[in-house]
Design an enzyme around this catalytic site. Structure first.
Site, PDB file in Angstrom:
ATOM      1  N   THR A 196       9.670   9.439  -0.916  1.00 24.43           N
ATOM      2  CA  THR A 196       9.155   9.693  -2.175  1.00 24.43           C
ATOM      3  C   THR A 196       9.075   8.525  -3.086  1.00 24.43           C
ATOM      4  OG1 THR A 196      11.356  10.264  -2.665  1.00 24.43           O
ATOM      5  CG2 THR A 196       9.896  12.055  -2.160  1.00 24.43           C
ATOM      6  N   ASN A 400      -5.946   6.843 -10.097  1.00 23.53           N
ATOM      7  CA  ASN A 400      -6.035   6.349  -8.725  1.00 23.53           C
ATOM      8  C   ASN A 400      -7.374   5.772  -8.335  1.00 23.53           C
ATOM      9  OD1 ASN A 400      -3.391   6.703  -7.531  1.00 23.53           O
ATOM     10  ND2 ASN A 400      -3.694   8.806  -8.221  1.00 23.53           N
TER      11      ASN A 400
END
EC number: 2.3.1.35
Lengths: 405, 405
Positions: A196, A400
């Site tokens: 993560t 992104n």
């Protein structure tokens, strides 16, 4: 710099001093300007270190180096050096050389053996790490070491994070208080299995390395491996825990120390989801009634990673049909006619169809909340699993399509 | 209604009449207003029917009904009735009753046995199908049957599609031409394994049912199971193929007929990606050098489904670091130091690092194109796989945070 997540906690928690560890952070100019981007944590002799790492087959040079060093204990102290801005991943042999140079310089600056220097790098993939910029600030870092410096350390490791992440719990062992404090970074490229982000946890408890490793690995399965933002897995994911041994000793599994550690890890994991790129909703997906825990996990994973479920949540649409879809595609054993679905306390579907009491207006009102819970019962057995995710919004695309990570 | 996809073909192809099959489309008002939403295809006696269906465990009532009927051939004709607007999925026993009523009425209107009536439904999940609206227009449909009516049929099955999808190829068998014409719908909830959308393919060739089924199932693996828009899998995915037997007979695998069928299926599969919700780029992901085809498929799937790769493409960012990340998380056997990456003909990375000849400006210029190719060679073995996907844009979020599917 993206705006602060609407799901951010009010403030960074008050993290106590952990006896036996000091922190420093400074500006090395690895990639970012006018902010701190490197942190050092220095632990006293007697510290044990455990770690959990990404399983990516393209994991970074620092991850490979850390993996090789975990579990080799000789009673010395330990140092953790982390930079943000460049992940030193997919940088070939040059990347390994950078790690070696940094470790040698940290060893020389701290007097520790090289095998006790753990490094992490987070940021852009595939560009050479300018390790000279990091080694150039080592003396400044060592000079600035401060037992109360954990919050600046948490800030120095941020990349697309909109807030620094910290958590603390205390446990009572044989009449003595021990403390566990952790920091984390992560907001995109977050997926379960494996894990993560960067996480560093410190405790003043004394814990033998094998026991610390066992607890850390097991608890990861129920915390950092149960969150997802976008289903993408980093090449740099690292969880390191240092026990300085300056307070009471923990000698077995399952006691108050492990309970407190679980809470610290879950707290940090939830904060990562709350800082999920573009997130406006925090969503718990709780699956029960599966034929096994593994099957329950498949279903929870399928729901928590589904772009169609996550965009529906962003649109505050109580679109339970997409949850049915996600159950169906999960590969878990399921029977349409035994499936039931809840939004919070609202029963939406049961016995393979919409509940007779359900009204769309109820679901729509529930979806306006910021903290949501999707409950799915498969009606097949006792298997269960819980995962945490966020919604998928325009801001995720913005971040992104622009940011080079 | 979203704007026409920028990747849409110039126009619907000229689909020829397939001897032995007639089409009709009309407005039943199932959910949409002022557009056709139901189509009927009626095949003459001697037709064989093959099918491939979603493997979702929550698949719809019509899918379950079709599955049960495939492969039971008695020389009769066959009917395919499809509605859009409501998928009749997760509608419990009521959904099964709707399918039974529709099949009975179609059987009565066409004189076919019930076992030869195949239905599909596509649209919203979890709402009762108003089957009376469909059965009310059956006489009109039968009266309107037309050998040249395939294009209106393609339009009637659209949901979030921005253009109707059709494809045709011809094959020469024993000196005789046979034709294969197909139509499809699908733009969201598109994922490989299994599949994709609604697809109906018709040929005048004569093909025994087992052979037809074998070809259809195998070719699906290399076509509809190799595309992904969002990794989500429908509860309704259905591919039906009818061979009317009015032209030359196909008796074996691997000949020109199978080649032409492969092309029809690949053409329709690509059109579905080109109509991917919000798509502005069509992307081929070609993986070579894996230890097995299965491993190559894992890597291609991981890249083609990665939100971070897909948003980078939307942003025209040649972010090959995210491709490294997607290779790493795929679970396939990979060695960082043998990995190479290409954008079209441009070598981006090799031997575990960026190529010495690569310049960011080259990659950025390439990414401005509309049809892109990402090539990944793992350098491990002979395994290969190709998948097709599209970029992930703001429009995907818009469509799916608003549209109730």
């Amino acid at each position: 710099m993206p705006a602060l997540s609407p799901l951010a906690p009010d403030r960074f928690p008050d993290l106590p001093v952990i006896d036996g560890v000091r922190f420093a952070a400074t500006e090395a100019g690895v990639r970012y300007k006018n902010r701190t981007d490197v942190m050092l944590a220095l632990c006293d002799p007697g510290t044990t270190v455990a770690g959990v790492f990404t399983r990516s087959s393209t994991r970074s040079a620092p991850v490979l180096d850390c993996e090789a060093k975990i579990g080799v204990e000789g009673g010395e102290g330990a140092a953790i050096l982390v930079n943000s801005g460049n992940s030193n991943a997919f940088t070939g042999k040059a990347g390994e050389a950078s790690v070696a140079r940094i470790c040698a310089e940290v060893a020389s600056a701290t007097g520790l053996p090289g095998g006790r220097i753990f490094t992490s790098s987070t940021g852009v993939i595939g560009e050479r790490l300018p390790d000279d910029r990091i080694t150039a600030v080592l003396d400044r870092l060592v000079a600035g070491l401060d037992p109360a410096g954990i919050e600046p350390a948490a800030r120095a490791i941020m990349t697309t994070d909109t807030f620094p992440k910290g958590a603390v719990r205390r446990a009572r062992i044989e009449g003595q208080d021990v403390k566990i404090a952790g920091i984390a970074k992560g907001s995109g490229m977050i997926a379960p299995d494996m894990a993560t982000m960067l996480v560093y946890i410190f405790t003043d408890a004394k814990v033998a390395q094998p026991l610390l490793q066992e607890m850390l690995s097991d608890l990861t399965q129920r915390t950092f491996n149960c969150i997802t933002v976008d289903g993408d897995t980093s090449t740099s994911d690292t969880l390191l825990m240092a026990a300085t041994g300056q307070a009471a000793e923990v000698t077995e599994r399952g006691g108050p120390f492990e309970g407190a550690l679980h809470e610290v890890m879950l707290d940090l994991a939830h904060q990562v989801v709350r800082d999920g790129e573009g997130a406006t909703k925090f969503v718990e997906v709780a699956v029960t009634g599966a034929v096994s825990d593994a099957d329950a996990r498949k279903v929870a994973h399928s729901i928590a990673n589904s772009p169609l479920v996550k965009t529906a949540i962003a649109g505050e649409d109580p679109n339970w049909g997409r949850i049915v879809m996600a159950v169906g595609k999960s590969g878990a054993e399921a029977d349409r006619d035994r499936l039931s679905i809840r939004f919070g306390e609202i029963e939406v579907a049961r016995d393979g169809w919409v509940s007779p009491e359900y009204a769309e207006a109820k679901g729509a009102a529930y979806m306006k909340g910021q903290d949501l819970r999707i409950g799915v019962d498969l009606g097949m057995g006792d298997g269960q699993a819980t995962m945490w995710t966020c919604d998928l919004t325009h801001a995720y695309i913005q971040i992104n399509a622009d940011y080079r990570s």
